[in-house]
Design a protein around this motif. Structure first.
Motif, PDB file in Angstrom:
ATOM      1  N   MET A 267       0.848  -1.201   0.000  1.00 11.87           N
ATOM      2  CA  MET A 267       0.000   0.000   0.000  1.00 11.87           C
ATOM      3  C   MET A 267       0.886   1.255   0.000  1.00 11.87           C
ATOM      4  O   MET A 267       1.887   1.312   0.707  1.00 11.87           O
ATOM      5  N   HIS A 268       0.506   2.237  -0.793  1.00 10.44           N
ATOM      6  CA  HIS A 268       1.217   3.510  -0.792  1.00 10.44           C
ATOM      7  C   HIS A 268       1.011   4.220   0.545  1.00 10.44           C
ATOM      8  O   HIS A 268      -0.081   4.183   1.126  1.00 10.44           O
ATOM      9  N   VAL A 269       2.043   4.890   1.014  1.00 11.11           N
ATOM     10  CA  VAL A 269       1.965   5.516   2.328  1.00 11.11           C
ATOM     11  C   VAL A 269       0.878   6.586   2.381  1.00 11.11           C
ATOM     12  O   VAL A 269       0.329   6.871   3.452  1.00 11.11           O
ATOM     13  N   GLU A 270       0.558   7.180   1.249  1.00 15.11           N
ATOM     14  CA  GLU A 270      -0.473   8.220   1.236  1.00 15.11           C
ATOM     15  C   GLU A 270      -1.836   7.684   1.669  1.00 15.11           C
ATOM     16  O   GLU A 270      -2.683   8.455   2.141  1.00 15.11           O
ATOM     17  N   PHE A 271      -2.071   6.403   1.509  1.00 12.62           N
ATOM     18  CA  PHE A 271      -3.365   5.824   1.872  1.00 12.62           C
ATOM     19  C   PHE A 271      -3.416   5.409   3.348  1.00 12.62           C
ATOM     20  O   PHE A 271      -4.441   4.896   3.808  1.00 12.62           O
ATOM     21  N   MET A 272      -2.337   5.632   4.068  1.00 13.18           N
ATOM     22  CA  MET A 272      -2.342   5.360   5.497  1.00 13.18           C
ATOM     23  C   MET A 272      -2.892   6.548   6.288  1.00 13.18           C
ATOM     24  O   MET A 272      -3.098   6.450   7.492  1.00 13.18           O
ATOM     25  N   GLN A 273      -3.112   7.665   5.606  1.00  4.82           N
ATOM     26  CA  GLN A 273      -3.669   8.856   6.237  1.00  4.82           C
ATOM     27  C   GLN A 273      -4.935   9.251   5.482  1.00  4.82           C
ATOM     28  O   GLN A 273      -4.872   9.702   4.337  1.00  4.82           O
ATOM     29  N   LEU A 274      -6.087   9.070   6.115  1.00  2.00           N
ATOM     30  CA  LEU A 274      -7.359   9.341   5.455  1.00  2.00           C
ATOM     31  C   LEU A 274      -8.261  10.281   6.252  1.00  2.00           C
ATOM     32  O   LEU A 274      -9.250  10.776   5.710  1.00  2.00           O
ATOM     33  N   ASP A 275      -7.947  10.530   7.508  1.00  6.25           N
ATOM     34  CA  ASP A 275      -8.869  11.288   8.345  1.00  6.25           C
ATOM     35  C   ASP A 275      -8.922  12.769   7.987  1.00  6.25           C
ATOM     36  O   ASP A 275      -9.782  13.507   8.473  1.00  6.25           O
ATOM     37  N   HIS A 276      -8.004  13.229   7.133  1.00  4.59           N
ATOM     38  CA  HIS A 276      -8.038  14.628   6.713  1.00  4.59           C
ATOM     39  C   HIS A 276      -9.014  14.865   5.566  1.00  4.59           C
ATOM     40  O   HIS A 276      -9.329  16.006   5.244  1.00  4.59           O
ATOM     41  N   ARG A 277      -9.511  13.787   4.960  1.00  6.90           N
ATOM     42  CA  ARG A 277     -10.404  13.922   3.812  1.00  6.90           C
ATOM     43  C   ARG A 277     -11.807  14.334   4.265  1.00  6.90           C
ATOM     44  O   ARG A 277     -12.329  13.796   5.253  1.00  6.90           O
ATOM     45  N   PRO A 278     -12.471  15.245   3.523  1.00  5.48           N
ATOM     46  CA  PRO A 278     -13.841  15.632   3.891  1.00  5.48           C
ATOM     47  C   PRO A 278     -14.888  14.612   3.472  1.00  5.48           C
ATOM     48  O   PRO A 278     -16.040  14.704   3.903  1.00  5.48           O
ATOM     49  N   PHE A 279     -14.520  13.652   2.632  1.00  6.41           N
ATOM     50  CA  PHE A 279     -15.426  12.574   2.232  1.00  6.41           C
ATOM     51  C   PHE A 279     -14.595  11.344   1.895  1.00  6.41           C
ATOM     52  O   PHE A 279     -13.376  11.421   1.747  1.00  6.41           O
ATOM     53  N   SER A 280     -15.263  10.195   1.776  1.00  5.42           N
ATOM     54  CA  SER A 280     -14.562   8.924   1.635  1.00  5.42           C
ATOM     55  C   SER A 280     -13.889   8.789   0.271  1.00  5.42           C
ATOM     56  O   SER A 280     -14.250   9.469  -0.700  1.00  5.42           O
ATOM     57  N   LEU A 281     -12.920   7.885   0.214  1.00  4.23           N
ATOM     58  CA  LEU A 281     -12.310   7.530  -1.064  1.00  4.23           C
ATOM     59  C   LEU A 281     -13.338   6.891  -1.981  1.00  4.23           C
ATOM     60  O   LEU A 281     -14.273   6.224  -1.520  1.00  4.23           O
ATOM     61  N   PRO A 282     -13.193   7.046  -3.293  1.00  2.05           N
ATOM     62  CA  PRO A 282     -14.078   6.335  -4.230  1.00  2.05           C
ATOM     63  C   PRO A 282     -13.938   4.818  -4.069  1.00  2.05           C
ATOM     64  O   PRO A 282     -12.897   4.315  -3.629  1.00  2.05           O
ATOM     65  N   SER A 283     -14.989   4.102  -4.433  1.00  4.74           N
ATOM     66  CA  SER A 283     -14.942   2.639  -4.358  1.00  4.74           C
ATOM     67  C   SER A 283     -14.112   2.040  -5.487  1.00  4.74           C
ATOM     68  O   SER A 283     -13.575   0.939  -5.358  1.00  4.74           O
ATOM     69  N   SER A 284     -13.992   2.754  -6.593  1.00  4.32           N
ATOM     70  CA  SER A 284     -13.200   2.264  -7.726  1.00  4.32           C
ATOM     71  C   SER A 284     -11.723   2.507  -7.476  1.00  4.32           C
ATOM     72  O   SER A 284     -11.343   3.399  -6.715  1.00  4.32           O
ATOM     73  N   PRO A 285     -10.826   1.728  -8.105  1.00  4.55           N
ATOM     74  CA  PRO A 285      -9.385   1.943  -7.914  1.00  4.55           C
ATOM     75  C   PRO A 285      -8.908   3.207  -8.631  1.00  4.55           C
ATOM     76  O   PRO A 285      -9.514   3.643  -9.611  1.00  4.55           O
ATOM     77  N   TRP A 286      -7.839   3.791  -8.111  1.00  4.39           N
ATOM     78  CA  TRP A 286      -7.258   4.953  -8.784  1.00  4.39           C
ATOM     79  C   TRP A 286      -6.715   4.554 -10.144  1.00  4.39           C
ATOM     80  O   TRP A 286      -6.354   3.400 -10.372  1.00  4.39           O
ATOM     81  N   LEU A 287      -6.671   5.517 -11.045  1.00  4.47           N
ATOM     82  CA  LEU A 287      -6.316   5.252 -12.434  1.00  4.47           C
ATOM     83  C   LEU A 287      -4.927   5.753 -12.805  1.00  4.47           C
ATOM     84  O   LEU A 287      -4.207   5.121 -13.579  1.00  4.47           O
ATOM     85  N   LEU A 288      -4.537   6.884 -12.238  1.00  2.00           N
ATOM     86  CA  LEU A 288      -3.315   7.571 -12.652  1.00  2.00           C
ATOM     87  C   LEU A 288      -2.641   8.147 -11.416  1.00  2.00           C
ATOM     88  O   LEU A 288      -3.322   8.606 -10.487  1.00  2.00           O
ATOM     89  N   SER A 289      -1.309   8.130 -11.392  1.00  2.00           N
ATOM     90  CA  SER A 289      -0.599   8.806 -10.313  1.00  2.00           C
ATOM     91  C   SER A 289       0.388   9.814 -10.902  1.00  2.00           C
ATOM     92  O   SER A 289       0.910   9.626 -12.005  1.00  2.00           O
TER      93      SER A 289
ATOM     94  N   TYR B 221       3.336  27.541  -0.420  1.00  2.00           N
ATOM     95  CA  TYR B 221       4.277  26.771  -1.230  1.00  2.00           C
ATOM     96  C   TYR B 221       4.339  25.347  -0.702  1.00  2.00           C
ATOM     97  O   TYR B 221       4.358  25.106   0.509  1.00  2.00           O
ATOM     98  N   SER B 222       4.360  24.377  -1.633  1.00  2.87           N
ATOM     99  CA  SER B 222       4.576  22.972  -1.281  1.00  2.87           C
ATOM    100  C   SER B 222       5.635  22.411  -2.215  1.00  2.87           C
ATOM    101  O   SER B 222       5.540  22.584  -3.438  1.00  2.87           O
ATOM    102  N   ASN B 223       6.615  21.721  -1.657  1.00  2.00           N
ATOM    103  CA  ASN B 223       7.697  21.235  -2.520  1.00  2.00           C
ATOM    104  C   ASN B 223       7.341  19.938  -3.234  1.00  2.00           C
ATOM    105  O   ASN B 223       7.830  19.678  -4.334  1.00  2.00           O
ATOM    106  N   ARG B 224       6.415  19.125  -2.659  1.00  2.00           N
ATOM    107  CA  ARG B 224       6.158  17.839  -3.312  1.00  2.00           C
ATOM    108  C   ARG B 224       4.913  17.175  -2.732  1.00  2.00           C
ATOM    109  O   ARG B 224       4.711  17.167  -1.526  1.00  2.00           O
ATOM    110  N   ARG B 225       4.096  16.607  -3.612  1.00  3.19           N
ATOM    111  CA  ARG B 225       2.980  15.757  -3.221  1.00  3.19           C
ATOM    112  C   ARG B 225       2.783  14.685  -4.281  1.00  3.19           C
ATOM    113  O   ARG B 225       2.745  14.983  -5.481  1.00  3.19           O
ATOM    114  N   ARG B 226       2.657  13.421  -3.853  1.00  3.75           N
ATOM    115  CA  ARG B 226       2.256  12.366  -4.787  1.00  3.75           C
ATOM    116  C   ARG B 226       0.733  12.271  -4.759  1.00  3.75           C
ATOM    117  O   ARG B 226       0.123  12.195  -3.694  1.00  3.75           O
TER     118      ARG B 226
END
Length: 252
Positions: free
Chosen positions: A1-23, A233-238
């Protein structure tokens, strides 16, 4: 699992049920925020979407940044297709209670990506001539796109990030502006919502030292300040991008 998916409580709504398509990886992002009178900006946002406001102010944000390491799910990055420069002009909307973003324009210097994005998701991508350069104490970003023979939309700026990194606080203007996880667009009569995911923004303040900006030329004269009211300013986000889904239809 990508580390970004270990943090979800900051989202205002749930992740989609379908898988992500592009990164993608977004790098060296500068968020230039401008307050705009809601009654002015409302004229340029489709009536199907509710213009979102913070303390009775609408906001427009202009964002130059670099896209790197773009790839489809299960595929390696493709040479010559995985990196480009981008410049967004956006505002803030809601639809059926879901906060998101509406783009007035998205410029990129990769013509194939521009064509693909316009066809697949209806986003107003346009091809522009762009240049990014790292300086000793910051960055320079230039973009120019001609509307016709005599008019162009362009930006030419140098910017420097601050030294202090911080997370936005719920309820603050910083949080309201940055923590958005979907975008709305039209494809024909269909209203589409495209979801994204990344971990919570960690940003610094920034300073713009040179600025030429005609990217909001559609607004009446003197409705946007020459200097941004707020900078991040943000230096990086995946970022993980999900396939768009139909959520409504264009009103007749």
């Amino acid at each position: 699992m990508h580390v970004e998916f270990m943090q979800l409580d900051h989202r205002p709504f749930s992740l989609p049920s379908s898988p992500w398509l592009l990164s993608q990886v977004w790098e060296d992002l500068l968020f230039m925020h401008y307050p705009i009178a809601p009654n002015v900006l409302r004229n340029y946002v489709p009536r199907e979407l509710e213009l979102d406001v913070y303390q009775n102010k609408a906001w427009m944000t202009i964002i130059p940044f670099r896209v790197t390491k773009m790839k489809g799910r299960g595929f390696p990055p493709l040479p010559l297709l995985n990196a480009y420069l981008e410049l967004n002009v956006r505002t803030y909307v809601t639809y059926k209670g879901i906060p998101g973003i509406y783009f007035f324009s998205l410029d990129a210097n990769h013509p194939l990506f521009v064509i693909g994005a316009r066809i697949s998701v209806g986003l107003p991508y346009k091809h522009a001539q762009m240049k990014f350069q790292q300086l000793n104490n910051g960055f320079q970003f230039k973009s120019e796109r001609h509307l016709d023979k005599s008019i162009s939309e362009k930006i030419d700026l140098t910017y420097k990030p601050g030294d202090v990194l911080f997370e936005t606080l719920p309820g603050s203007l910083d949080h309201w502006l940055l923590e958005r996880y979907c975008m709305y667009s039209f494809q024909g009569k269909k209203l589409l919502r495209g979801d994204i995911h990344h971990d919570k923004w960690k940003v610094s303040k920034a300073k713009v030292t040179t600025l030429i900006n005609t990217m909001a030329s559609f607004l009446p004269v003197d409705n946007i300040a020459k200097i941004p009211s707020l900078l991040h300013y943000s230096n990086r986000r995946r970022v993980f991008i999900y396939p768009p889904k139909k959520v409504g239809e264009r009103m007749k």
